[in-house]
Design an enzyme around this catalytic site. Structure first.
Site, PDB file in Angstrom:
ATOM      1  N   GLN A  55       0.850  -1.187   0.000  1.00  8.57           N
ATOM      2  CA  GLN A  55       0.000   0.000   0.000  1.00  8.57           C
ATOM      3  C   GLN A  55       0.891   1.244   0.000  1.00  8.57           C
ATOM      4  O   GLN A  55       1.675   1.457   0.931  1.00  8.57           O
ATOM      5  CB  GLN A  55      -0.927   0.005   1.218  1.00  8.57           C
ATOM      6  CG  GLN A  55      -1.939   1.132   1.186  1.00  8.57           C
ATOM      7  CD  GLN A  55      -2.823   1.130   2.410  1.00  8.57           C
ATOM      8  OE1 GLN A  55      -2.343   1.396   3.508  1.00  8.57           O
ATOM      9  NE2 GLN A  55      -4.098   0.838   2.214  1.00  8.57           N
ATOM     10  N   TYR A 125      -5.621  11.528   4.011  1.00  6.55           N
ATOM     11  CA  TYR A 125      -4.251  11.548   3.504  1.00  6.55           C
ATOM     12  C   TYR A 125      -4.217  12.347   2.202  1.00  6.55           C
ATOM     13  O   TYR A 125      -5.237  12.789   1.688  1.00  6.55           O
ATOM     14  CB  TYR A 125      -3.742  10.126   3.301  1.00  6.55           C
ATOM     15  CG  TYR A 125      -3.233   9.461   4.568  1.00  6.55           C
ATOM     16  CD1 TYR A 125      -3.576   9.924   5.832  1.00  6.55           C
ATOM     17  CD2 TYR A 125      -2.403   8.362   4.497  1.00  6.55           C
ATOM     18  CE1 TYR A 125      -3.095   9.302   6.979  1.00  6.55           C
ATOM     19  CE2 TYR A 125      -1.918   7.736   5.638  1.00  6.55           C
ATOM     20  CZ  TYR A 125      -2.274   8.228   6.875  1.00  6.55           C
ATOM     21  OH  TYR A 125      -1.789   7.619   8.009  1.00  6.55           O
TER      22      TYR A 125
END
Length: 166
Positions: A55, A125
């Site tokens: 990820q 994010y």
């Protein structure tokens, strides 16, 4: 997980640039020197019939200055109430640099033996901040319409595929 024959394992998030670190001991994929250490993960998983994706992440406005050594970056300088900071609005050059960071992280993931990569596009994010009209108040090609707010993700995916294939 691999020994238990889980079909797909996705790692925890790894930073694509140190200015996007989310925590002090977070793993990184921001430099070629990390490839060898990361290679041990897919090697261990591939002893079994499982696949593993890494990820890729940049914490953006969700990082802390003490982790990144900088003012956190964001598409727009919108106050972040949890951390009580106003992030730095990214320049065009900084955006293109982050796109490049994600693309090269994808290349490094392939070189390390991962079966694929997942982009972290959640939790406030950086990439999710570009998508949100609340945190992305830009009026250039990176903001405004949904297509423009998604542009950074599209550019990253196209760039990774252009560099390493599907």
């Amino acid at each position: 997980l691999a020994e238990g024959e889980v079909g797909l394992i996705i790692t925890g998030h790894v930073y694509v640039n140190p200015n996007g670190k989310a925590s002090p001991r977070q793993a990184g994929i921001s430099e070629d020197r990390f490839i060898e250490g990361l290679r041990r993960i897919p090697e261990a998983v591939h002893d079994f019939p499982s696949k593993i994706f890494i990820q890729l992440a940049h914490a953006g406005r969700q990082t802390k200055e003490k982790y990144c050594g900088c003012t956190p970056l964001a598409p727009s300088a919108v106050y972040e109430p949890t951390l009580k900071i106003t992030p730095k609005e990214m320049t065009q050059q900084e955006i293109l640099g982050i796109v490049n960071d994600f693309i090269h992280a994808g290349r490094r993931a392939k070189e390390a033996g991962f079966d694929g990569a997942q982009l972290h596009i959640a939790h406030g994010y950086l990439l999710s901040s570009f998508i949100s009209p609340y945190t992305n108040r830009r009026i250039d090609e990176w903001g405004g319409s949904t297509a423009n707010r998604l542009r950074i993700v599209v550019e990253i995916v196209r760039g990774i595929r252009g560099m390493i294939g599907k």
